[in-house]
Write an enzyme that holds these catalytic residues in place. Sequence first.
Site, PDB file in Angstrom:
ATOM      1  N   GLY A 240       0.809  -1.246  -0.082  1.00 43.70           N
ATOM      2  CA  GLY A 240      -0.104  -0.198   0.009  1.00 43.70           C
ATOM      3  C   GLY A 240       0.830   1.275  -0.061  1.00 43.70           C
ATOM      4  O   GLY A 240       2.120   1.184  -0.492  1.00 43.70           O
ATOM      5  N   SER A 241       0.433   2.129   0.734  1.00 46.51           N
ATOM      6  CA  SER A 241       1.049   3.646   0.791  1.00 46.51           C
ATOM      7  C   SER A 241       2.345   3.423   1.706  1.00 46.51           C
ATOM      8  O   SER A 241       2.380   2.659   2.614  1.00 46.51           O
ATOM      9  CB  SER A 241       0.068   4.705   1.162  1.00 46.51           C
ATOM     10  OG  SER A 241      -0.191   4.478   2.512  1.00 46.51           O
ATOM     11  N   GLU A 264       5.603  -3.372   1.056  1.00 46.64           N
ATOM     12  CA  GLU A 264       5.847  -3.074  -0.140  1.00 46.64           C
ATOM     13  C   GLU A 264       5.055  -1.612  -0.498  1.00 46.64           C
ATOM     14  O   GLU A 264       3.816  -1.731  -0.490  1.00 46.64           O
ATOM     15  CB  GLU A 264       5.479  -4.238  -1.144  1.00 46.64           C
ATOM     16  CG  GLU A 264       6.173  -4.050  -2.631  1.00 46.64           C
ATOM     17  CD  GLU A 264       5.154  -4.063  -3.387  1.00 46.64           C
ATOM     18  OE1 GLU A 264       4.280  -5.113  -3.805  1.00 46.64           O
ATOM     19  OE2 GLU A 264       4.691  -2.905  -4.209  1.00 46.64           O
ATOM     20  N   CYS A 301       2.113  -0.897  -8.959  1.00 43.79           N
ATOM     21  CA  CYS A 301       3.256  -0.246  -8.047  1.00 43.79           C
ATOM     22  C   CYS A 301       4.484  -0.113  -8.911  1.00 43.79           C
ATOM     23  O   CYS A 301       5.359   0.761  -8.438  1.00 43.79           O
ATOM     24  CB  CYS A 301       3.571  -1.104  -6.852  1.00 43.79           C
ATOM     25  SG  CYS A 301       3.653  -2.882  -7.509  1.00 43.79           S
ATOM     26  N   GLU A 392       5.686   9.878  -5.702  1.00 46.81           N
ATOM     27  CA  GLU A 392       4.721   8.912  -6.499  1.00 46.81           C
ATOM     28  C   GLU A 392       3.102   9.782  -6.659  1.00 46.81           C
ATOM     29  O   GLU A 392       2.775  10.208  -5.648  1.00 46.81           O
ATOM     30  CB  GLU A 392       4.501   7.593  -6.054  1.00 46.81           C
ATOM     31  CG  GLU A 392       3.649   6.774  -6.797  1.00 46.81           C
ATOM     32  CD  GLU A 392       3.370   5.296  -6.087  1.00 46.81           C
ATOM     33  OE1 GLU A 392       3.066   4.376  -6.934  1.00 46.81           O
ATOM     34  OE2 GLU A 392       3.233   5.461  -4.784  1.00 46.81           O
TER      35      GLU A 392
HETATM   36  P1  NAP Z   1      -3.232   2.407   2.332  1.00 42.48           P
HETATM   37  O1  NAP Z   1      -3.958   3.635   2.888  1.00 42.48           O
HETATM   38  O2  NAP Z   1      -1.678   2.245   2.629  1.00 42.48           O
HETATM   39  O3  NAP Z   1      -4.163   1.314   3.284  1.00 42.48           O
HETATM   40  C1  NAP Z   1      -3.518   0.067   3.232  1.00 42.48           C
HETATM   41  C2  NAP Z   1      -4.155  -0.777   4.249  1.00 42.48           C
HETATM   42  O4  NAP Z   1      -3.363  -0.443   5.288  1.00 42.48           O
HETATM   43  C3  NAP Z   1      -5.513  -0.602   4.345  1.00 42.48           C
HETATM   44  O5  NAP Z   1      -6.225  -1.576   4.862  1.00 42.48           O
HETATM   45  C4  NAP Z   1      -5.484   0.499   5.793  1.00 42.48           C
HETATM   46  O6  NAP Z   1      -6.533   0.220   6.267  1.00 42.48           O
HETATM   47  C5  NAP Z   1      -4.108  -0.003   6.359  1.00 42.48           C
HETATM   48  N1  NAP Z   1      -3.726   1.103   7.199  1.00 42.48           N
HETATM   49  C6  NAP Z   1      -3.316   2.316   6.522  1.00 42.48           C
HETATM   50  N2  NAP Z   1      -2.704   3.033   7.509  1.00 42.48           N
HETATM   51  C7  NAP Z   1      -2.800   2.367   8.532  1.00 42.48           C
HETATM   52  C8  NAP Z   1      -2.433   2.624   9.790  1.00 42.48           C
HETATM   53  N3  NAP Z   1      -1.770   3.884  10.108  1.00 42.48           N
HETATM   54  N4  NAP Z   1      -2.429   1.628  10.868  1.00 42.48           N
HETATM   55  C9  NAP Z   1      -3.077   0.841  10.495  1.00 42.48           C
HETATM   56  N5  NAP Z   1      -3.497   0.385   9.296  1.00 42.48           N
HETATM   57  C10 NAP Z   1      -3.288   1.045   8.376  1.00 42.48           C
HETATM   58  O7  NAP Z   1      -3.297   2.205   1.053  1.00 42.48           O
HETATM   59  P2  NAP Z   1      -4.669   2.002   0.017  1.00 42.48           P
HETATM   60  O8  NAP Z   1      -5.863   2.381   0.849  1.00 42.48           O
HETATM   61  O9  NAP Z   1      -4.535   0.742  -0.702  1.00 42.48           O
HETATM   62  O10 NAP Z   1      -4.607   3.435  -0.935  1.00 42.48           O
HETATM   63  C11 NAP Z   1      -4.439   4.598  -0.665  1.00 42.48           C
HETATM   64  C12 NAP Z   1      -3.059   5.175  -1.222  1.00 42.48           C
HETATM   65  O11 NAP Z   1      -1.792   4.098  -1.260  1.00 42.48           O
HETATM   66  C13 NAP Z   1      -3.272   5.122  -3.070  1.00 42.48           C
HETATM   67  O12 NAP Z   1      -3.791   6.373  -3.349  1.00 42.48           O
HETATM   68  C14 NAP Z   1      -1.777   4.986  -3.360  1.00 42.48           C
HETATM   69  O13 NAP Z   1      -1.206   6.125  -3.294  1.00 42.48           O
HETATM   70  C15 NAP Z   1      -0.984   3.981  -2.355  1.00 42.48           C
HETATM   71  N6  NAP Z   1      -0.829   2.809  -2.810  1.00 42.48           N
HETATM   72  C16 NAP Z   1       0.189   2.400  -3.427  1.00 42.48           C
HETATM   73  C17 NAP Z   1       0.461   1.167  -3.887  1.00 42.48           C
HETATM   74  C18 NAP Z   1       1.730   0.662  -4.529  1.00 42.48           C
HETATM   75  O14 NAP Z   1       1.985  -0.422  -4.993  1.00 42.48           O
HETATM   76  N7  NAP Z   1       2.691   1.534  -4.504  1.00 42.48           N
HETATM   77  C19 NAP Z   1      -0.522   0.197  -3.787  1.00 42.48           C
HETATM   78  C20 NAP Z   1      -1.820   0.522  -3.135  1.00 42.48           C
HETATM   79  C21 NAP Z   1      -2.114   1.966  -2.670  1.00 42.48           C
HETATM   80  P3  NAP Z   1      -7.953   1.068   6.191  1.00 42.48           P
HETATM   81  O15 NAP Z   1      -8.156   1.130   4.909  1.00 42.48           O
HETATM   82  O16 NAP Z   1      -8.995  -0.074   6.950  1.00 42.48           O
HETATM   83  O17 NAP Z   1      -7.788   2.106   6.946  1.00 42.48           O
END
Ligand code: NAP
Length: 527
Positions: A240-241, A264, A301, A392
Amino acid sequence: MITGKNYIGNQLSAEGNKVFNTFNPMLNKENKWAITEASADEVNQAVELAAEAFKSYSKISGAKKAEFLRAIAKEIEALGDTLLEVYCAESGLPQGRALGERGRTIGQLLAFANHIEDGNWVEASIDTADSNRQPLPKVDLRKMNVPLGPIVVFGASNFPLAFSTAGGDTAAALAAGCPVIVKSHPMHASTGELVASAVIKAAQNTGMPHGVFSNLNSSGIEVGQLLVQHPKVKAVGFTGSIKGGRALLDLAAKREEPIPVFAEMGSVNPVVLLPKSLNNRAEAIAKTYAGSITLGAGQFCTNPGLILGVKSQGLTHFINVLAQEIIKVEPSCMLHPNIAAAYERNKKKALSQKGLEVLASYENEVNINYGRQAVTTVDGSTFLNNPTLHHEVFGPFSLVVQCENESQLEIIISKLEGQLTGTIISDNNEVSDYINIVNALQNRVGRIIFNGVPTGVEVCASMQHGGPYPASTDSRFTAVGVDSIKRWVRPFSYQDWPNNLLPDALKNENPLGLLRKVNNFKTTAKI
Ligand code: NAP
């Protein structure tokens, strides 16, 4: 059937009082399935069950675990069109992508089954005793990889199947002998439940211990936080992020017993265009990259978010063709309104940076939640002096940096954050004149690509998907391919242990017929 409940081991459970719906970004409305977030008590139950299951699951033979993984693959396939329909309704991704990702998920499960079946993956190493050694006798030492314990896997928003419930992290951890608790991604919780039902069915049909797998729903960060802080959880997998991954890494480090978080995260995947290739085929390269930047609405990614070249007529030609070509691509739906909004916000921020020129930006009306592509350019010094331009922009966006000369190109590469991939576009042997550029790139990335595009990650043993921070939290490990099993094990040594009590992998008779390192030589022989 989708119940919206959590799987606590084999049991469906919905004790929590927070209910949410997933969202269909194509129709711009909530899906009908009401999902119940796991309560703190359910989180605890799932981890306690996993810890109990670990006692027996960690000792199960490779052949039995392979049977389990193959059964999961079969049960996922058996979900049929229902899975594909729910996947599309929760991601906005087309049916073709759903089919492809299901195939990849099944392929990963089968690859791990094949990898662990013969047992060689434990890397058995034996140094036999020597009672005559002077001045001190030598002890008998035997080492192999053993599973870590219960693992928490965070589902990824951009891969509802291949990097989620029964995706790469889960397959690798189950293959290693670790029970898995999935923190389902809230954007595709129903897809997650369907896949979880397949894993549970497979576990029951192959006689796996209750608690070897659980699937927990959440609509906010609390469930994930509780899981990472639970003392019986021994490692975490995340995609994720950077913000999310870093928060989990810090949380895990603050525990009384810190645990590894294999996250990752973001990457701009720099692409270096060498001068002769630009002179000879700028147009073809630009057309290829217009496709790569916009593939899957840029939600990979490995999306090429940064293109680097030295100022020349060839680079100008590339830029002009890229601008013309990218505007011809029809925008597509993004995964969720939040991701689409984040894309628009980050794109706007990038576009407002001083010295940045917009080469092409799709401005026509599009359906709601569609990601409109943009390509931009800056000169090398502006890029070097503005860290915002290094970040990014998750979506169909890329920045072309026009460097003054080769030495500025090398400085720019060496100052980049860690990346998953780096690409060199070269004509014939041109690249051999740019070894300094190749070396600089090698220091910043996990995988280097010659004359291709970074999008598309082959699942095989030689894949490295993970690079220096922040591409991933530990560049020594991969998130894709069978070697990802190494994240979920630790090396363990037996000293002077009775032969009959050793695991089969280390016994004198070598009953599994493994290729072992015995006194520094690889052999399948008995001792
Ligand atoms: P995310 O915000 O990183 O969240 C991924 C997971 O982690 C979700 O299940 C989220 O929970 C959890 N999470 C996030 N912050 C947390 C924290 N502080 N404590 C505990 N759990 C936490 O990513 P996303 O929702 O998939 O997408 C948001 C952004 O992430 C995208 O717009 C993009 O910029 C980036 N992203 C990048 C990639 C890559 O491969 N580079 C892939 C996916 C996303 P909840 O959703 O339940 O809050």
